[in-house]
Design a protein around this motif. Structure first.
Motif, PDB file in Angstrom:
ATOM      1  N   LEU A  25       0.831  -1.206   0.000  1.00 36.22           N
ATOM      2  CA  LEU A  25       0.000   0.000   0.000  1.00 36.22           C
ATOM      3  C   LEU A  25       0.866   1.257   0.000  1.00 36.22           C
ATOM      4  O   LEU A  25       0.539   2.260  -0.654  1.00 36.22           O
ATOM      5  N   ALA A  26       1.994   1.202   0.731  1.00 37.05           N
ATOM      6  CA  ALA A  26       2.884   2.360   0.793  1.00 37.05           C
ATOM      7  C   ALA A  26       3.511   2.636  -0.567  1.00 37.05           C
ATOM      8  O   ALA A  26       3.663   3.798  -0.972  1.00 37.05           O
ATOM      9  N   ALA A  27       3.889   1.593  -1.280  1.00 39.87           N
ATOM     10  CA  ALA A  27       4.469   1.775  -2.614  1.00 39.87           C
ATOM     11  C   ALA A  27       3.457   2.428  -3.552  1.00 39.87           C
ATOM     12  O   ALA A  27       3.802   3.323  -4.343  1.00 39.87           O
ATOM     13  N   ASP A  28       2.193   1.987  -3.452  1.00 39.59           N
ATOM     14  CA  ASP A  28       1.139   2.598  -4.274  1.00 39.59           C
ATOM     15  C   ASP A  28       0.934   4.068  -3.897  1.00 39.59           C
ATOM     16  O   ASP A  28       0.764   4.935  -4.774  1.00 39.59           O
ATOM     17  N   ALA A  29       0.939   4.335  -2.573  1.00 32.68           N
ATOM     18  CA  ALA A  29       0.727   5.706  -2.108  1.00 32.68           C
ATOM     19  C   ALA A  29       1.885   6.612  -2.529  1.00 32.68           C
ATOM     20  O   ALA A  29       1.669   7.784  -2.882  1.00 32.68           O
ATOM     21  N   LEU A  30       3.099   6.093  -2.498  1.00 36.65           N
ATOM     22  CA  LEU A  30       4.254   6.879  -2.922  1.00 36.65           C
ATOM     23  C   LEU A  30       4.114   7.280  -4.386  1.00 36.65           C
ATOM     24  O   LEU A  30       4.365   8.441  -4.761  1.00 36.65           O
ATOM     25  N   ALA A  31       3.694   6.341  -5.211  1.00 35.73           N
ATOM     26  CA  ALA A  31       3.513   6.641  -6.636  1.00 35.73           C
ATOM     27  C   ALA A  31       2.427   7.694  -6.835  1.00 35.73           C
ATOM     28  O   ALA A  31       2.542   8.582  -7.689  1.00 35.73           O
ATOM     29  N   GLU A  32       1.367   7.599  -6.018  1.00 39.57           N
ATOM     30  CA  GLU A  32       0.253   8.549  -6.172  1.00 39.57           C
ATOM     31  C   GLU A  32       0.618   9.937  -5.682  1.00 39.57           C
ATOM     32  O   GLU A  32       0.090  10.948  -6.168  1.00 39.57           O
ATOM     33  N   ALA A  33       1.539  10.017  -4.709  1.00 38.10           N
ATOM     34  CA  ALA A  33       1.918  11.320  -4.152  1.00 38.10           C
ATOM     35  C   ALA A  33       2.937  12.058  -5.013  1.00 38.10           C
ATOM     36  O   ALA A  33       3.151  13.263  -4.826  1.00 38.10           O
ATOM     37  N   ARG A  34       3.553  11.372  -5.955  1.00 36.87           N
ATOM     38  CA  ARG A  34       4.626  11.991  -6.743  1.00 36.87           C
ATOM     39  C   ARG A  34       4.076  13.098  -7.662  1.00 36.87           C
ATOM     40  O   ARG A  34       3.052  12.944  -8.322  1.00 36.87           O
ATOM     41  N   ARG A  35       4.806  14.191  -7.632  1.00 34.74           N
ATOM     42  CA  ARG A  35       4.550  15.291  -8.554  1.00 34.74           C
ATOM     43  C   ARG A  35       5.901  15.676  -9.163  1.00 34.74           C
ATOM     44  O   ARG A  35       6.944  15.225  -8.709  1.00 34.74           O
ATOM     45  N   ASP A  36       5.881  16.522 -10.147  1.00 35.17           N
ATOM     46  CA  ASP A  36       7.148  17.015 -10.707  1.00 35.17           C
ATOM     47  C   ASP A  36       7.920  17.744  -9.618  1.00 35.17           C
ATOM     48  O   ASP A  36       7.453  18.760  -9.107  1.00 35.17           O
ATOM     49  N   GLY A  37       9.068  17.207  -9.228  1.00 36.28           N
ATOM     50  CA  GLY A  37       9.913  17.887  -8.244  1.00 36.28           C
ATOM     51  C   GLY A  37       9.798  17.383  -6.832  1.00 36.28           C
ATOM     52  O   GLY A  37      10.553  17.810  -5.955  1.00 36.28           O
ATOM     53  N   GLY A  38       8.849  16.470  -6.537  1.00 31.96           N
ATOM     54  CA  GLY A  38       8.752  15.967  -5.163  1.00 31.96           C
ATOM     55  C   GLY A  38       7.435  15.277  -4.890  1.00 31.96           C
ATOM     56  O   GLY A  38       6.762  14.791  -5.807  1.00 31.96           O
ATOM     57  N   LEU A  39       7.046  15.245  -3.606  1.00 28.25           N
ATOM     58  CA  LEU A  39       5.807  14.600  -3.189  1.00 28.25           C
ATOM     59  C   LEU A  39       4.824  15.647  -2.697  1.00 28.25           C
ATOM     60  O   LEU A  39       5.217  16.601  -1.996  1.00 28.25           O
ATOM     61  N   ASP A  40       3.573  15.470  -3.021  1.00 29.60           N
ATOM     62  CA  ASP A  40       2.510  16.416  -2.643  1.00 29.60           C
ATOM     63  C   ASP A  40       2.314  16.348  -1.129  1.00 29.60           C
ATOM     64  O   ASP A  40       1.759  15.384  -0.598  1.00 29.60           O
ATOM     65  N   ALA A  41       2.768  17.383  -0.403  1.00 27.58           N
ATOM     66  CA  ALA A  41       2.719  17.384   1.053  1.00 27.58           C
ATOM     67  C   ALA A  41       1.279  17.386   1.566  1.00 27.58           C
ATOM     68  O   ALA A  41       0.952  16.698   2.551  1.00 27.58           O
ATOM     69  N   ALA A  42       0.401  18.137   0.947  1.00 29.11           N
ATOM     70  CA  ALA A  42      -0.992  18.192   1.394  1.00 29.11           C
ATOM     71  C   ALA A  42      -1.663  16.834   1.214  1.00 29.11           C
ATOM     72  O   ALA A  42      -2.439  16.389   2.068  1.00 29.11           O
ATOM     73  N   TRP A  43      -1.373  16.162   0.093  1.00 25.64           N
ATOM     74  CA  TRP A  43      -1.945  14.836  -0.132  1.00 25.64           C
ATOM     75  C   TRP A  43      -1.434  13.859   0.920  1.00 25.64           C
ATOM     76  O   TRP A  43      -2.207  13.072   1.476  1.00 25.64           O
ATOM     77  N   LEU A  44      -0.128  13.932   1.228  1.00 24.17           N
ATOM     78  CA  LEU A  44       0.450  13.025   2.230  1.00 24.17           C
ATOM     79  C   LEU A  44      -0.129  13.275   3.621  1.00 24.17           C
ATOM     80  O   LEU A  44      -0.310  12.349   4.402  1.00 24.17           O
ATOM     81  N   ALA A  45      -0.430  14.538   3.931  1.00 25.37           N
ATOM     82  CA  ALA A  45      -0.949  14.864   5.263  1.00 25.37           C
ATOM     83  C   ALA A  45      -2.277  14.175   5.537  1.00 25.37           C
ATOM     84  O   ALA A  45      -2.628  13.927   6.699  1.00 25.37           O
ATOM     85  N   ALA A  46      -3.018  13.856   4.489  1.00 23.49           N
ATOM     86  CA  ALA A  46      -4.321  13.203   4.656  1.00 23.49           C
ATOM     87  C   ALA A  46      -4.201  11.683   4.765  1.00 23.49           C
ATOM     88  O   ALA A  46      -5.192  11.003   5.032  1.00 23.49           O
ATOM     89  N   VAL A  47      -3.010  11.151   4.571  1.00 25.02           N
ATOM     90  CA  VAL A  47      -2.793   9.702   4.631  1.00 25.02           C
ATOM     91  C   VAL A  47      -2.622   9.272   6.094  1.00 25.02           C
ATOM     92  O   VAL A  47      -1.944   9.971   6.857  1.00 25.02           O
ATOM     93  N   PRO A  48      -3.217   8.167   6.534  1.00 24.97           N
ATOM     94  CA  PRO A  48      -3.053   7.710   7.912  1.00 24.97           C
ATOM     95  C   PRO A  48      -1.574   7.544   8.277  1.00 24.97           C
ATOM     96  O   PRO A  48      -0.758   7.139   7.442  1.00 24.97           O
ATOM     97  N   PRO A  49      -1.200   7.882   9.515  1.00 24.44           N
ATOM     98  CA  PRO A  49       0.214   7.882   9.910  1.00 24.44           C
ATOM     99  C   PRO A  49       0.947   6.564   9.640  1.00 24.44           C
ATOM    100  O   PRO A  49       2.092   6.587   9.181  1.00 24.44           O
ATOM    101  N   ALA A  50       0.313   5.425   9.918  1.00 29.91           N
ATOM    102  CA  ALA A  50       0.988   4.147   9.729  1.00 29.91           C
ATOM    103  C   ALA A  50       1.423   3.962   8.288  1.00 29.91           C
ATOM    104  O   ALA A  50       2.490   3.387   8.018  1.00 29.91           O
ATOM    105  N   LEU A  51       0.624   4.473   7.354  1.00 28.16           N
ATOM    106  CA  LEU A  51       0.957   4.366   5.934  1.00 28.16           C
ATOM    107  C   LEU A  51       1.893   5.495   5.510  1.00 28.16           C
ATOM    108  O   LEU A  51       2.853   5.279   4.774  1.00 28.16           O
ATOM    109  N   ARG A  52       1.617   6.716   6.021  1.00 31.35           N
ATOM    110  CA  ARG A  52       2.434   7.868   5.635  1.00 31.35           C
ATOM    111  C   ARG A  52       3.898   7.676   6.050  1.00 31.35           C
ATOM    112  O   ARG A  52       4.816   8.005   5.294  1.00 31.35           O
ATOM    113  N   HIS A  53       4.120   7.154   7.242  1.00 32.80           N
ATOM    114  CA  HIS A  53       5.501   6.945   7.701  1.00 32.80           C
ATOM    115  C   HIS A  53       6.242   5.966   6.787  1.00 32.80           C
ATOM    116  O   HIS A  53       7.435   6.150   6.508  1.00 32.80           O
ATOM    117  N   ARG A  54       5.533   4.968   6.306  1.00 34.66           N
ATOM    118  CA  ARG A  54       6.166   4.024   5.379  1.00 34.66           C
ATOM    119  C   ARG A  54       6.474   4.685   4.041  1.00 34.66           C
ATOM    120  O   ARG A  54       7.488   4.412   3.412  1.00 34.66           O
TER     121      ARG A  54
END
Length: 324
Positions: A238-267
């Protein structure tokens, strides 16, 4: 003649591990001469030859104690008497100054040479002799380190070319199997040296737990490892999928990550740091939580230093992990 239960306890999981291989495939068995690996080698020869496999016995001389070369020769003779198709001996240089500690450094050197041996032989499997008792010790050590579920899941039954068929077998069964089959295992002095934390866990801590809490502690610890391994595998996926979904040009979408549950976000944050080049052995939970602060507690912080060396920083709403 009825097969002794301990011999059967060793042979059955070995048979299962080898069952998917084809006649002519090569199987390497790492053997130190101790009861676990010697019983494993005997089972691999018995079960492997029934399947038409080529079984190669491999012993690794770490050179860490007097007489190690002679012990390696003794193991080679034992493997030959068991009927392996070929024997190999490798001497490794253990980097005791690496900072890993002698046990971890020896393990790293051993796996490196076993990988080379597997490539040289074209081996489909390299069998390792870790037992349920080893698994229980590993889980208990992980618990004392506070390393989380990833550490508590213990040793994997299989990874890459390696397989551990005996993770569900008690050490008493490998000892008994050797005795029944007329094999004389080597008792490594390091296995009784209280200078090693694992030895103290084996000879002092686990017996106390069994005495005070009742029998079955080792089985319970191994069972916990298996359950956590399944959970961790799902969360990692699930974390690998979430990482791919959070990717934007230049980094990861911080606002999108903030909405992810901590157990998954930390991974996800751990995966991002690893993908950027952070060494897994140096990346701690404290690092991950500090990076998490850039996502959920953004107050204009400059950056977080990570091993690599790397920096995690927030830029234009994106979480970025990059070299300084």
């Amino acid at each position: 003649m009825t097969l002794h239960p301990s011999v059967a306890a060793v042979r059955v999981p070995v048979r299962g591990t080898l069952s998917g291989l084809a006649p002519g495939d090569v199987v390497a068995v790492a053997c130190s001469g101790g009861a676990d690996s010697l019983a494993l080698a005997a089972a691999a020869v018995f079960e492997g030859h029934k399947l038409g496999l080529r079984v190669v016995g491999v012993t690794v001389d770490h050179g860490l104690q007097p007489g190690s070369a002679e012990q390696a020769d003794r193991v080679v003779a034992q493997l030959s008497s068991l009927g392996v198709d070929e024997t190999l001996t490798a001497r490794v240089a253990v980097d005791v100054a690496s900072g890993l500690g002698p046990e971890a450094a020896a393990r790293e050197a051993r796996y490196a040479v076993l990988e080379q041996v597997a490539a040289h032989l074209g081996a489909r499997r390299v069998l390792l002799g870790h037992t349920l008792d080893d698994q229980a010790e590993t889980v208990l050590l992980g618990l004392t380190r506070g390393s989380g579920g990833r550490s508590l899941q213990g040793m994997r039954p299989a990874f890459d070319v390696f397989a551990r068929p005996l993770l569900g077998v008690r050490r008493v069964d490998t000892l008994t199997a050797c005795r029944v089959e007329g094999l004389e295992p080597w008792d490594d002095p390091h296995n009784h040296d209280p200078g090693y934390t694992r030895v103290r866990v084996r000879e002092r801590v686990l017996p106390v737990l069994e005495d005070e809490l009742g029998p079955g502690i080792a089985e319970a610890l191994a069972r916990t490892a298996a359950q956590l391994r399944d959970d961790t595998a799902l969360l990692d996926e699930l974390a690998a999928d979430a990482l791919a979904e959070a990717r934007r040009d230049g980094g990861l979408d911080a606002a999108w990550l903030a909405a992810v549950p901590p157990a998954l976000r930390h991974r996800v944050l751990r995966l991002a740091a690893l993908a950027a080049g952070a060494p897994p052995s140096e990346l701690t939970r404290e690092h991950v939580l500090a990076v998490d602060g850039l996502v959920v507690d953004w107050r204009g912080q400059k950056w977080i230093d990570l091993p690599g060396p790397l920096r995690a920083l927030r830029r234009d709403g994106l979480l970025v992990v990059e070299a300084p």
